[in-house]
Design a protein around this motif. Structure first.
Motif, PDB file in Angstrom:
ATOM      1  N   UNK A  46      -2.166   7.130   6.008  1.00  0.00           N
ATOM      2  CA  UNK A  46      -2.847   6.017   6.685  1.00  0.00           C
ATOM      3  C   UNK A  46      -3.718   5.277   5.698  1.00  0.00           C
ATOM      4  N   UNK A  47      -4.089   4.035   6.042  1.00  0.00           N
ATOM      5  CA  UNK A  47      -4.918   3.268   5.110  1.00  0.00           C
ATOM      6  C   UNK A  47      -6.100   2.678   5.863  1.00  0.00           C
ATOM      7  N   UNK A  80       0.854  -1.210   0.000  1.00  0.00           N
ATOM      8  CA  UNK A  80       0.000   0.000   0.000  1.00  0.00           C
ATOM      9  C   UNK A  80       0.875   1.239   0.000  1.00  0.00           C
ATOM     10  N   UNK A  81       1.938   1.216   0.817  1.00  0.00           N
ATOM     11  CA  UNK A  81       2.808   2.404   0.917  1.00  0.00           C
ATOM     12  C   UNK A  81       3.454   2.674  -0.436  1.00  0.00           C
ATOM     13  N   UNK A  82       3.821   1.601  -1.160  1.00  0.00           N
ATOM     14  CA  UNK A  82       4.513   1.804  -2.448  1.00  0.00           C
ATOM     15  C   UNK A  82       3.538   2.366  -3.486  1.00  0.00           C
ATOM     16  N   UNK A  83       2.289   1.798  -3.516  1.00  0.00           N
ATOM     17  CA  UNK A  83       1.409   2.231  -4.615  1.00  0.00           C
ATOM     18  C   UNK A  83       0.766   3.580  -4.323  1.00  0.00           C
ATOM     19  N   UNK A 101      -9.262  11.922   1.946  1.00  0.00           N
ATOM     20  CA  UNK A 101      -8.965  10.771   1.068  1.00  0.00           C
ATOM     21  C   UNK A 101      -7.892  11.219   0.050  1.00  0.00           C
ATOM     22  N   UNK A 102      -6.803  10.472  -0.050  1.00  0.00           N
ATOM     23  CA  UNK A 102      -5.766  10.842  -1.033  1.00  0.00           C
ATOM     24  C   UNK A 102      -5.869   9.935  -2.249  1.00  0.00           C
ATOM     25  N   UNK A 103      -6.464   8.727  -2.075  1.00  0.00           N
ATOM     26  CA  UNK A 103      -6.555   7.834  -3.240  1.00  0.00           C
ATOM     27  C   UNK A 103      -7.017   6.470  -2.777  1.00  0.00           C
ATOM     28  N   UNK A 113     -17.896  -7.816  -7.486  1.00  0.00           N
ATOM     29  CA  UNK A 113     -17.569  -6.693  -6.583  1.00  0.00           C
ATOM     30  C   UNK A 113     -16.055  -6.649  -6.466  1.00  0.00           C
ATOM     31  N   UNK A 114     -15.571  -5.562  -5.891  1.00  0.00           N
ATOM     32  CA  UNK A 114     -14.113  -5.438  -5.759  1.00  0.00           C
ATOM     33  C   UNK A 114     -13.787  -5.031  -4.335  1.00  0.00           C
ATOM     34  N   UNK A 115     -12.745  -5.608  -3.781  1.00  0.00           N
ATOM     35  CA  UNK A 115     -12.320  -5.117  -2.460  1.00  0.00           C
ATOM     36  C   UNK A 115     -11.280  -4.042  -2.730  1.00  0.00           C
ATOM     37  N   UNK A 116     -11.278  -2.975  -1.950  1.00  0.00           N
ATOM     38  CA  UNK A 116     -10.265  -1.943  -2.166  1.00  0.00           C
ATOM     39  C   UNK A 116      -9.947  -1.299  -0.824  1.00  0.00           C
ATOM     40  N   UNK A 117      -8.915  -0.447  -0.832  1.00  0.00           N
ATOM     41  CA  UNK A 117      -8.491   0.189   0.418  1.00  0.00           C
ATOM     42  C   UNK A 117      -8.510   1.699   0.181  1.00  0.00           C
ATOM     43  N   UNK A 118      -8.920   2.433   1.222  1.00  0.00           N
ATOM     44  CA  UNK A 118      -8.841   3.908   1.108  1.00  0.00           C
ATOM     45  C   UNK A 118      -7.470   4.347   1.606  1.00  0.00           C
ATOM     46  N   UNK A 119      -6.913   5.349   0.947  1.00  0.00           N
ATOM     47  CA  UNK A 119      -5.649   5.915   1.434  1.00  0.00           C
ATOM     48  C   UNK A 119      -5.894   7.334   1.904  1.00  0.00           C
TER      49      UNK A 119
END
Lengths: 219, 221, 198, 271
Positions: A54-55, A45-48, A81-83, A68-74
Motif C-alpha cells: 500500500x502507499x 509507485x508499484x514499479x519503483x 514501512x517498506x520504503x 522541501x520534497x514531496x514523497x510517498x510512504x510504501x
C-alpha cells in the motif's frame, strides 16, 4: 464609431461562445485527466517499490539543504514501512526528465521509473528502452493468426534496472563499455544518462541525509 | 485521378485535390514546422495528422456555416464590415478546436500527448488550417468545405506518414516501434535528428516536383 | 536568479537548440523570406522584437489573468489572441508614425503572427519556466535568444541562397527543395554545438 | 461551475478589449493605400505565410501592383488567386513593346585591370563563384562568353576585347542571356530606347579610376540640369539612372569624362 462597437461586440460574442463551449469540454475531460494521472502515479509507485503493498498520499518534508520534497510512504503487507518513493527532475539534453525513485528504508534504491521525457528518439529516449521486443514480422504474423510464439518475456528497461540495489554513493556514471560497478551510460546519449544519474543520486543522497522520516500513518 | 467523376469541382475532385494535386506539404508547402518535428515515428505522424484533421474539419464546419449565415442575414455593407475582422474570428475558432484536441488527447491518449509536446498547441498557427478556412471555407458551402478539409487533412497525414516512414526506417530501423531489419542493421541516427528531417523533406519535395515537371505541369515554386 | 543560468539558457536557445535548425519552429517564413540578406536582417530584427515582447506579454497574461481565474487550460487561445493583437497594434503604430522603420522592419510583422516560432516560444516558456522562481527573466532571455537564433539562421541561409541561384541545381530541386537540403546541412553543423556546456 | 463562467467571461472580455483596441487603433493610425493594392490584398488569402518570398500579403500586393511579382508565386492561393489578381490588374501579359538585349559594360581586356590569372572553367558562372573571377572590378563583364553560348539565336558574338557584341537584328529578347549572366550586365531595353549606360560599377569614383578606363566615376555631371535640362537623369548609388524615353542626352554623352553612355546605332530617328 457605431461600426467599431458592433464589430467589437461580434468579436466578443464569438470569444465568449467559444469560452463557454471550452468550459464544458474542460469539465468533461478534467476528471479523466486526473484519473489518468492518478493511475499513472499508482503504476509508477508499484514499479519503483515492488515489495510494497500500500502507499500513503503525498507527504511534504523540509530538506537540510533548503527547500522541501514531496514523497510517498510504501507499506509492506504487514503494515510496516517498506520504503519511500520520491520524484526527482533534471534538465536533460533537450527536455526536463522527471523520474520517480524508490528507496528501501536502508537507503538502497529499489527501482527507478521515468515519468516524462522528450529526449531525442533513438538516442536520449533509449533510457526507457526495453529489450528489442518481438520484431515487426512476428507482430504481423500474430496479426494473421500465427502462433503467438509464447508470450515474449515482459520487456524490461535495461538502463533503469542498473540502479536497483545501489546506495547513493555507489551511483556513478560509467562509459557504456567501462567495466566496474555503477551505471553504464546509453551509447551516444551521455548528456541524458548523466542528467538521470545525477537526479537520482542527488535525490536519494539528500533524502537520506535528512534521516529516516518519522512514521506518518497515511491513508 | 480521373476527372470523369464530377471533374475537379465535383465531390471526388474536391476531396482528391488535397491529397495529390494540392498536397499541403509537398505542393503548397505549408505547415512544415509540425511535419518535420513530429515525423520521427509513424505513430506520432498519425497522431498529429488525426489531430490536425479534426481541427481542420471542426474549424471549416464552423467557419463555413458562420460565414454562410452571416452572408444571408447581414446586409452586404454590413457583411463587408465583418470581412475586416474575419481573420481574428477564424483564429479564435481554430484555437478553440485546438484546445479541445489538447484536452481530449490529454485525457484519452496521455502518452501521445506527451510525445507531441508543444506541437499540439502549434496547430493553431499551422498555415494549412488558417489557409483553408480563409481561401476555401469562407467562400463555399458547408458540404464542399468539409470535403476539401477532409482531403487536405488526409493529404497532410499521408505526407507526414511518408516522411516519418522514411525517417523511422532509416533512422531507427523500426516501423511502428518494432524493429524491421533485425539486429545486424546499423541505423543512420542522423535521420532521427534535425538534419535528417530537413534533407528528407527537401528530397521528397524534389521528387514530387520532378514527377509533376515530367507531366508538363509547370513546377509552381 | 544568477547570471550564469541566464547565459546557459541564452546560449542553449541560440546555438544548441536553435529554433530553426533543431526545434523546427518558424519554418514557413524562413523558407520564403531568406532569399536576400537585407530582407533576412529585417525579418530577423522584427522577430527578435516580437519574440521578446510576446514572451513578456504572454507571461503577464498567464500569471495575472489565467492563473487567478483558474482557467490556465485556455492558454492556447489567450496566447494567440494576445500575440496577434500585439503584432497588429505595433504594425499600425509603425506604419503611421515611423515610416522609415516600418519599411525596414514593419513589413515583416504580419508574417510573424502566423509564425510558429512566436507561439512556440510562449508555449515553451509556459512548459519550462512558468511557476519557477524568476520565471519572467528566464522567459525574456529565452524569447530574445530565440529571436537571435532565428536571425542567425536567416542570415546564414540568405548568404548561401544568394549564391545558390548561380549554382546549377537540377530543375526539380530548384527553389525550396534545395533550400531545405541546405538548411539540413547547416543544421548538421549546428549539431556540433550540442556538446556545449560550461 | 465557475470555471465555465470564468472562461466565458475572461475570453469575452479579451475579445471585446482587443477587438475595440484594434479597431480604434486602425482608425487613429489609418494610412491611405492605393485602392488597387487594397483590392488585390482582398483577393489574396491573407495568410501572411511568406512562402511567396515577400513579407506577407500586403508586401506581395504592392509587388503585384507594381508588376514586380507574378500571381502564381502565391502557392496557397493557387489558380483562383491568379485569375482574380489578373482580373484586377487587367494585365493578361499585355504585349509589351519589342525589346532588345544590351551589354552594360565596356570594360574590355584593354580597358579593365586584371586581378588574377584565371585558369578555371571558361564560364562566367564558375568564374563568379570562384572568388569573383579575373577582373578587378566586381561589377564588370567576366569575358567568359556564357551569354554567347546561351543565346539560341546566335545573336551574341564575343569581341576581340573579351566583351560580347549583340547582333540586334537577330536578337528576339528571349532573355536567356539575361538569366545566365551572373552579374546581370545584359538587360532588355525597348527598341525605341536610344541610349544606355555602358557601366554597372557602384564603386566610388576614386576606386573606379584605378580599375577601368571606361568606368563611370559617379561625377554626376550628366545629372546636372545644365547638361540635361529635362532632369530625367538621377544619380543612384554611384550610377546615373534614366527612363527609356530620355531624349536630350546629346550633351551628357559628349561631356561624360569616361564616355560611359552608349548610343545604339540601330535606334530609330537618331538625333
Amino acid at each position: 464609431m457605431r461600426e467599431t462597437l458592433r464589430l467589437g461586440a461580434l468579436l466578443a460574442a464569438v470569444c465568449a461562445a467559444s469560452g463557454l463551449a471550452l468550459g464544458f469540454v474542460q469539465r468533461a475531460t478534467q476528471p479523466r485527466i486526473e484519473q489518468a494521472a492518478a493511475r499513472e502515479l499508482a503504476e509508477s509507485l508499484a514499479v519503483v517499490l515492488p515489495g510494497a503493498a500500500g502507499f500513503s498520499g503525498a507527504r511534504e518534508r523540509p530538506l537540510p539543504g533548503g527547500g522541501s520534497v514531496t514523497f510517498y510512504d510504501g507499506y509492506g503487507a504487514d503494515g510496516r514501512i517498506a520504503g519511500y518513493a520520491l520524484p526527482a527532475e533534471r534538465q536533460g539534453y533537450q527536455s526536463p526528465i522527471r523520474v520517480l525513485v524508490g528507496i528501501a528504508t536502508d537507503g538502497t534504491v529499489t527501482g527507478v521509473r521515468v515519468l516524462s521525457q522528450a529526449e531525442t528518439p533513438g538516442l536520449g529516449a533509449r533510457i526507457e528502452e526495453t529489450e528489442a521486443g518481438e520484431s515487426l514480422w512476428a507482430r504481423i504474423g500474430l496479426l494473421f493468426g500465427g502462433r503467438g510464439g509464447g508470450d515474449a518475456p515482459s520487456p524490461r528497461p535495461w538502463f533503469l534496472e542498473q540502479y536497483a540495489g545501489l546506495r547513493a554513493d555507489e551511483i556513478v556514471l560509467r562509459g557504456p563499455a567501462e567495466s566496474g560497478k555503477g551505471i553504464h551510460a546509453v551509447t551516444g546519449a551521455t548528456i541524458t544518462s548523466r542528467a538521470l544519474t545525477d537526479a537520482v543520486r542527488d535525490a536519494v543522497g539528500e533524502f537520506m541525509r535528512a534521516g529516516v522520516p518519522e512514521e506518518g500513518r497515511g491513508g | 485521378m480521373s476527372a470523369a467523376r464530377g471533374g475537379p469541382e465535383g465531390a471526388w475532385g474536391q476531396f482528391s485535390k488535397g491529397v495529390f494535386r494540392l498536397n499541403p506539404i509537398f505542393v503548397i508547402i505549408l505547415g512544415l514546422c509540425p511535419a518535420l518535428a513530429v515525423s520521427v515515428s509513424v505513430a506520432n505522424a498519425i497522431g498529429m495528422g488525426a489531430a490536425a484533421t479534426f481541427v481542420l474539419l471542426g474549424s471549416t464546419l464552423v467557419v463555413s456555416s458562420l460565414m454562410g449565415t452571416l452572408r444571408r442575414f447581414f446586409s452586404p455593407p454590413l457583411y463587408r464590415q465583418v470581412q475586416r475582422i474575419r481573420i481574428p474570428i477564424y483564429i479564435v475558432v481554430i484555437a478553440s478546436f485546438v484546445t479541445i484536441v489538447d484536452l481530449v488527447m490529454h485525457a484519452w491518449a496521455p502518452a501521445l500527448h506527451a510525445r507531441l509536446g508543444i506541437f499540439v498547441p502549434l496547430i493553431v498557427v499551422n498555415c494549412i488550417i488558417l489557409g483553408r478556412a480563409e481561401a476555401f471555407a469562407s467562400r463555399h458551402g458547408v458540404g464542399a468545405s468539409l470535403l476539401d478539409a477532409l482531403g487536405m487533412g488526409l493529404g497532410f497525414t499521408l505526407a507526414l506518414c511518408l516522411l516519418s516512414a522514411v525517417r523511422e526506417l532509416l533512422g531507427a530501423g523500426r516501423l511502428f516501434g518494432a524493429p524491421v531489419f533485425g539486429p545486424a542493421f546499423r541505423p543512420a541516427l542522423v535521420m532521427t535528428l534535425a538534419p535528417g528531417a530537413l534533407i528528407t523533406l527537401g528530397l521528397l519535395m524534389g521528387l514530387f516536383r520532378y514527377r509533376r515537371l515530367r507531366r508538363g505541369d509547370d513546377g509552381l515554386l | 536568479m544568477d547570471f550564469f543560468e541566464l547565459l546557459m539558457i541564452f546560449v542553449g536557445v541560440v546555438l544548441v537548440h536553435n529554433f530553426i535548425f533543431s526545434r523546427f519552429l518558424g519554418l514557413c517564413p524562413y523558407v520564403g523570406v531568406s532569399e536576400r540578406i537585407p530582407s533576412a536582417m529585417g525579418m530577423g530584427m522584427a522577430v527578435i522584437f516580437v519574440m521578446t515582447m510576446s514572451s513578456v506579454i504572454t507571461w503577464a497574461v498567464y500569471e495575472w489573468v489565467l492563473v487567478p481565474c483558474g482557467i490556465t487550460y485556455l492558454y492556447i487561445i489567450a496566447f494567440i489572441l494576445v500575440i496577434a493583437s500585439f503584432v497588429q497594434l505595433v504594425e499600425m503604430f509603425l506604419q503611421k508614425s515611423v515610416p522609415a522603420l516600418y519599411r525596414a522592419l514593419g513589413i515583416y510583422l504580419p508574417l510573424i503572427t502566423t509564425n510558429c516560432a512566436v507561439l512556440g516560444v510562449a508555449t515553451l516558456n509556459r512548459q519550462e519556466f512558468f511557476g519557477t522562481p524568476g520565471s519572467l527573466l528566464k522567459c525574456v532571455v529565452q524569447g530574445f535568444g530565440g529571436g537571435v537564433g532565428f536571425m542567425l539562421a536567416m542570415v546564414i541561409m540568405a548568404g548561401i541562397r544568394e549564391r545558390l541561384d548561380l549554382a546549377d541545381v537540377p530543375e526539380a530541386l530548384k527553389g525550396i527543395p534545395i533550400a531545405l537540403i541546405t538548411a539540413g546541412l547547416i543544421s548538421m553543423a549546428f549539431l556540433g554545438f550540442s556538446g556545449l556546456s560550461f | 461551475m465557475n470555471i465555465i463562467l470564468y472562461s466565458a467571461a475572461v475570453l469575452g472580455a479579451m475579445g471585446l478589449l482587443l477587438g475595440l483596441g484594434l479597431l480604434l487603433f486602425a482608425r487613429i493610425f489609418a494610412v491611405g493605400i492605393d485602392p488597387r493594392v487594397e483590392r488585390i490584398l482582398e483577393a489574396l488569402p491573407g495568410l501572411n505565410c511568406g512562402v511567396c518570398g515577400f513579407a506577407g500579403c500586403a508586401a506581395m500586393a504592392e509587388a503585384l501592383a507594381s508588376g514586380k511579382a507574378k500571381a502564381r508565386q502565391c502557392a496557397p492561393g493557387g489558380p483562383a488567386v491568379v485569375e482574380k489578381v489578373a482580373a484586377i490588374l487587367g494585365t493578361a501579359e499585355a504585349a509589351a513593346e519589342p525589346r532588345v538585349a544590351v551589354v552594360r559594360c565596356q570594360g574590355g581586356t584593354g580597358e579593365s585591370r586584371k586581378r588574377a590569372v584565371y585558369g578555371g572553367v571558361p564560364d562566367c558562372v564558375s568564374a563568379e563563384l570562384l572568388e569573383e573571377g579575373v577582373k578587378a572590378c566586381r561589377y564588370g563583364c567576366l569575358w567568359m562568353g556564357s551569354c554567347a553560348r546561351a543565346c539560341p539565336f546566335d545573336a551574341i558574338r564575343m569581341g576581340g576585347d573579351g566583351l560580347p557584341r549583340i547582333i540586334e537584328t537577330r536578337c528576339t529578347a528571349c532573355g536567356r542571356c539575361v538569366e545566365v549572366c551572373p552579374r546581370g550586365i545584359i538587360t532588355l531595353v525597348p527598341r525605341s530606347q536610344k541610349v544606355y549606360l555602358g557601366c554597372m560599377s557602384r564603386d566610388k569614383g576614386k576606386k573606379v579610376k584605378e580599375l577601368c578606363a571606361k568606368g563611370c566615376i559617379a561625377c554626376g555631371l550628366c545629372a546636372l540640369p545644365k547638361v540635361t535640362p529635362s532632369r530625367k537623369v538621377v544619380m543612384e548609388n554611384n550610377l546615373p539612372t534614366f527612363p527609356a524615353d530620355w531624349e536630350d542626352f546629346g550633351t551628357a554623352v559628349e561631356k561624360c569624362p569616361s564616355g560611359c553612355f552608349v548610343v545604339r546605332a540601330g535606334a530609330p530617328g537618331r538625333g
